[in-house]
Structures are given as C-alpha cells and as structure tokens.
Design an enzyme around this catalytic site. Sequence first.
Site, PDB file in Angstrom:
ATOM      1  CG  ASP A 131      -1.844  -1.076   1.418  1.00 34.12           C
ATOM      2  OD1 ASP A 131      -1.608  -2.145   0.840  1.00 34.12           O
ATOM      3  OD2 ASP A 131      -2.828  -0.900   2.153  1.00 34.12           O
ATOM      4  CG  ASP A 152      -2.737  -3.796  -1.579  1.00 31.06           C
ATOM      5  OD1 ASP A 152      -3.814  -3.185  -1.552  1.00 31.06           O
ATOM      6  OD2 ASP A 152      -2.614  -4.927  -1.072  1.00 31.06           O
ATOM      7  CG  HIS A 164      -4.991  -3.608  -5.541  1.00 31.90           C
ATOM      8  ND1 HIS A 164      -5.001  -4.492  -4.484  1.00 31.90           N
ATOM      9  CD2 HIS A 164      -4.324  -4.238  -6.554  1.00 31.90           C
ATOM     10  CE1 HIS A 164      -4.367  -5.616  -4.830  1.00 31.90           C
ATOM     11  NE2 HIS A 164      -3.949  -5.482  -6.078  1.00 31.90           N
ATOM     12  NE  ARG A 203     -10.567  -1.574  -3.834  1.00 35.69           N
ATOM     13  CZ  ARG A 203      -9.863  -2.664  -3.531  1.00 35.69           C
ATOM     14  NH1 ARG A 203     -10.439  -3.852  -3.521  1.00 35.69           N
ATOM     15  NH2 ARG A 203      -8.574  -2.586  -3.248  1.00 35.69           N
TER      16      ARG A 203
END
Length: 362
Positions: free
Chosen positions: A180, A200, A222, A253
């Site tokens: 992340d 990530d 992500h 998201r």
Amino acid sequence: MKLQSLLSLVLLAASSYAGSDCTGTINSMADVTAAVKCTTVVMNSFTVPAGQTLNLDLLTGTTVTMNGDISFGNQTWAGPLFQVSGTSITFNGNGHTFNGGGPFYWDGLGGNGGVTKPAPMMKIKISGTYSNVKVLNSPARTYSVSNPGPLVMDGLTIDNSLGDQPNSKSNGLAAGHNTDGFDCSTTDLTIQNSVIKNQDDCLAINKGSNIVFKGNTCSGGHGISVGSISSGVTVNGIVISGNTIINNDQALRIKTDATATGSTVTNITYSGNTATGLRLFGVLIDQSYPSTLGTPGSGVALSAVNFVSPQTSLSVNSGAQRVAVNCGSGSCTGSWNWSNLKVSGGSAGKIVNFSGITGFTQ
Ligand SMILES: *[C@@H]1O[C@H](CO)[C@@H](O)[C@H](O)[C@H]1NC(C)=O
Ligand SMILES: *[C@@H]1O[C@H](CO)[C@@H](O)[C@H](O)[C@H]1NC(C)=O
Ligand SMILES: *[C@@H]1O[C@H](CO)[C@@H](O)[C@H](O)[C@H]1NC(C)=O
Ligand SMILES: *[C@@H]1O[C@H](CO)[C@@H](O)[C@H](O)[C@H]1NC(C)=O
C-alpha cells in the site's frame, strides 16, 4: 529570592532556550538522541542497523533536511523502519531516498504469509509539511499516517515497481504484495503531487475526515480506496481530485466489510481524475469486502458519494466492468450526483440495492 539566584535562573532559562536553537547532524544512529534536541536537524547518508527503527521524536517547530540516502539492514521483523513524530515540523527530503530493501523480503505473499516484513515501513506522526522524500522498495505497506494536526505531504515518490516482477521466492507471482502507498486513519491531511508505483492500494482511508488526495499518479496497484471499513468508524469529507491512475485493478473504490456494524461513510467527492488500463473495474463500490461483489452487509451507512466538475474520465480494459455498486439492503442512501463521471471500454457492471445515482447511465 537573592539577586544571585534570580540571575542564575535567568541564565538557566536562556541557556535552555539556546540549547534547542542549534543544528543536530545525524551521521549514524548514535547521533539521533543528541540531534533531536535541536530544532534544526540535518540527516546525512547512513545505514540503520537491522532490526532497529530510525525514530525521530522532534521538538515543536523542528526543520529536518535530508542530505543523503538512508538504507536499512535486512531482517525479518515487524518494523517500522522509520518513524517521525512532532508538531509543526518541516521535513524536507531534498529528493533523497529511504531504501526499504524490498527484494530481501518479497515472496509474493505480502502480509498474508511468508516471512515477517516490516510494515508499515514509514510511520508519519507529525503536523506541518513532509515533502520531497523518495521511498524505494518497501517490504510491504509503505506509509502509515496519523498526524496530530494538519499535515501536507507533497512531492513524494514511492517506487516499488521492481516488485511487479516475480522473483525466486514468489512462485511466479509479482514479488511485491500488500505494498500500500498510504494507509490513513486520520484527519486534516493532504497528500499531493506524488508518484506511487506499487502492487496494492495507492491510498487506503480506514477512518477519518477532511482528507484530500490530489494531483497524484498511481500506477500498477489497486487504485484509490476508501476502506476497508470495519465496525464503529466514521469517514466524512474526502476529496479525491486530479489524480492520474495507470494500469490499476480499479481506479476508485469504496470497500466496506460485509460483517461491519455501526459505521458511517459520507461526503466523498471525486473530480478531475483520469485513468487508463483498468484491469477489473472503473468504479467499484462494494459492501461485501473481503469478497468482491459477494453478499453485501448493511452495517455501514454510505451516502453522498458525488462526482463534481471537472469530469472524471476512466477507461477500462476489455473484460473489465465500468461501474459496479453492491450495497447492503437499505445501507446506501440519498441522491448521488454522478453527472461528472465518464467511463469507457469494457462492459457495464451491476448496481445492486440502490437507485439513488443521478446523471449517470452505464
Ligand atoms: C537489503 O537487501 C536488498 C535486497 O537484496 C539489498 O539491495 C540491500 O543492499 C540490502 N541492504 C543492506 C543494508 O545490506
Ligand atoms: C464535507 O466535507 C468537507 C471537507 O471535505 C467539509 O468541509 C464539509 O463540511 C462536509 N460536509 C458535510 C455535510 O459534512
Ligand atoms: C441486497 O442486500 C441484502 C442484504 O444486505 C442482500 O441479502 C441481497 O442479496 C442484496 N440484493 C441483491 C440483489 O444482491
Ligand atoms: C448534478 O450536478 C450537475 C453539475 O453540477 C448539475 O447540473 C445537476 O443539476 C446535478 N443534478 C442533481 C440531480 O442535483
């Protein structure tokens, strides 16, 4: 009080004031304790011994300048590798690098198995500004931010792109995993003008308010996430604007845990973001986390998710879905204005258990 002791008190006060008005230079771990007693700190290049945290607990108003790169001895332990705390701090990395030694740890499993990896690598607990710092090859999660007052993080680089490739320990998987960029459970934070290459979430907001993420470039990972959201937390007032998202699973998201209860996520505003090469979704709002589009929970109240001008423009790969919204029964509420969202490519996704989106048709 005798004149003499009054005088010595005055002298003592003056000397302790003068005591912090100094420059502390750090050339090794041995210098840290003395250097952080000064409000000007200069950090030169050195290697932090394995298993130790380079911990700067700074006086209020301190300016830190990096004049060299920092490396860390490699060891399987929980970290963090670097921590900085203090109020009204000016931290200038001058373009210098913290090298996390990622390839030593990477096994394709991140935080889900394999060796213990220092995570987060970097713990930021300051208010003020934190700028021009580069992080290379973080073992797993990169930054955890819990600022005690307003903080601007500006002009940062996180480069974990080497972890896109498999290595001898990753069984053919990308070697870097759970890398992340920024994990934030905080308030009054701006992250801007930064470049994040990882595997990530570029940003993950687990709780908090008044968080701005603008003008950043995210590649390989992500996407920009609110969540995952667990029980009993509030998120209010998130602005995601002017970011460029390249070759991520999804661009934008919101993920809330299927089992979460008593949480609220509201007032999430997107504008002027662009994305290309999205592998799975353009926008994914999913209340079934950790499943993707599984059975949604209804314990997180989700409202006021809007796309405002300028337009957010996302391009998904063939085989990807443009927009998928998976709400629990009655947990997504109000009217969400998506008139400034445009998504092209792929196929339409489903919008489940919610009819409040206006200005957008798939
Ligand atoms: C830690 O391991 C990495 C990857 O193998 C290597 O590049 C780095 O030089 C090592 N760090 C030190 C301080 O030896
Ligand atoms: C929405 O968030 C902004 C900060 O981004 C804040 O100023 C505003 O008061 C919030 N609105 C509501 C209704 O909570
Ligand atoms: C709507 O939400 C309920 C409860 O959260 C869930 O059981 C149901 O499957 C959802 N509806 C659809 C069409 O998925
Ligand atoms: C949505 O936002 C657009 C652009 O700001 C505006 O023109 C439109 O009236 C809004 N729609 C609703 C239903 O509020």
